[in-house]
Design a protein around this motif. Structure first.
Motif, PDB file in Angstrom:
ATOM      1  N   HIS A  79       9.678 -24.721  96.323  1.00 27.37           N
ATOM      2  CA  HIS A  79      10.444 -25.911  95.671  1.00 27.37           C
ATOM      3  C   HIS A  79      11.577 -26.728  96.592  1.00 27.37           C
ATOM      4  N   SER A  80      11.507 -26.325  97.609  1.00 27.05           N
ATOM      5  CA  SER A  80      12.576 -26.966  98.435  1.00 27.05           C
ATOM      6  C   SER A  80      12.374 -28.114  99.196  1.00 27.05           C
ATOM      7  N   LEU A  81      13.117 -28.731  99.720  1.00 25.28           N
ATOM      8  CA  LEU A  81      12.978 -30.192 100.367  1.00 25.28           C
ATOM      9  C   LEU A  81      13.002 -29.979 101.990  1.00 25.28           C
ATOM     10  N   ILE A  82      13.074 -28.641 102.255  1.00 26.20           N
ATOM     11  CA  ILE A  82      13.143 -28.668 103.742  1.00 26.20           C
ATOM     12  C   ILE A  82      11.630 -28.894 104.683  1.00 26.20           C
ATOM     13  N   THR A  83      11.682 -29.241 105.836  1.00 25.96           N
ATOM     14  CA  THR A  83      10.383 -29.325 106.537  1.00 25.96           C
ATOM     15  C   THR A  83       9.437 -28.114 106.130  1.00 25.96           C
ATOM     16  N   PRO A  84       8.193 -28.329 106.397  1.00 30.24           N
ATOM     17  CA  PRO A  84       7.114 -27.431 106.176  1.00 30.24           C
ATOM     18  C   PRO A  84       7.177 -26.310 107.480  1.00 30.24           C
ATOM     19  N   TYR A  85       7.720 -26.912 108.800  1.00 28.74           N
ATOM     20  CA  TYR A  85       8.052 -25.878 109.800  1.00 28.74           C
ATOM     21  C   TYR A  85       9.086 -25.205 109.442  1.00 28.74           C
ATOM     22  N   GLU A  86      10.239 -25.335 108.786  1.00 30.50           N
ATOM     23  CA  GLU A  86      11.421 -24.701 108.705  1.00 30.50           C
ATOM     24  C   GLU A  86      10.967 -23.754 107.669  1.00 30.50           C
TER      25      GLU A  86
END
Length: 211
Positions: free
Chosen positions: A73-80
């Motif tokens: 549910h976060s907005l960080i990048t898929p890589y991160e």
């Protein structure tokens, strides 16, 4: 990574991702301490200590589940997100590996361990302490500094100690029934050391990505 934790939106019923990662790293320190006590005692004390390590492994798995939910549910990048999830899973795997070592000691009823293995366990404790400090800096990965370099040094030292233990074991000789349990314990400790290095490498990938 540009302060990626600031882009997370924890619900009121869940703690921030950074807190969960730090809690998992702190659990790693507790497990490393339990692991050293288990290695340093005899069979009777090991049977008493081993359940604590099992409980710590169970808690680590639960923390990984909660971290996965937060990442979903976060907005960080898929890589991160992938790296952070891999980091948390690897920390849980470290605790699981230490539990595995404890199970081997109890099941095989191995006696006093060689000093090099006890020293290797101290290195595992030190690496866990460095990982806690690193977990506090994941919101600004450039602050990680030489975390990975220090863990690499501890890995080389730990592997050397395991080799010393195995060398002394083979030199001493004995029956397969006597040698195999100690060999398995040594390899389990080596696996734990390798997993700690893997966790540090994942954290370093986050630092490089954000450079």
């Amino acid at each position: 990574m540009v302060q990626f934790f600031s882009r997370l939106f924890p619900t009121r019923t869940e703690r921030p991702l950074s807190d969960l990662l730090s809690e998992l790293a702190e659990l790693l320190v507790q497990a490393a301490d339990t692991h050293s006590k288990l290695l340093g005692n005899g069979y009777r004390e090991r049977t008493r200590i081993a359940p604590t390590l099992h409980e710590q492994s169970t808690v680590a798995e639960e923390l990984c589940r909660r971290i996965a939910q937060r990442l979903a549910h976060s907005l960080i990048t898929p890589y991160e997100a992938e790296l952070l999830y891999d980091f948390s899973l690897t920390l849980a795997d470290v605790v699981d590996a230490m539990e595995h070592t404890g199970e081997l000691l109890v099941v095989s009823q191995v006696g006093t361990l060689p000093t090099p293995l006890l020293d290797a366990a101290k290195g595992i404790e030190r690496a866990a302490e460095l990982t806690v400090a690193a977990s506090w800096k994941l919101n600004d990965t450039q602050d990680l500094g030489d975390y990975y370099v220090q863990i690499r040094k501890l890995k080389r030292q730990g592997e050397r100690l395991v080799r010393q233990s195995l060398g002394a074991l083979y030199k001493r000789g004995g029956s397969t029934q006597e040698l195999l349990p100690l060999h398995d314990v040594s390899e389990s400790i080596r696996h734990t050391i390798a997993l700690q290095e893997r966790a540090a490498r994942i954290a370093d990938l986050l630092r490089i990505k954000d450079a």
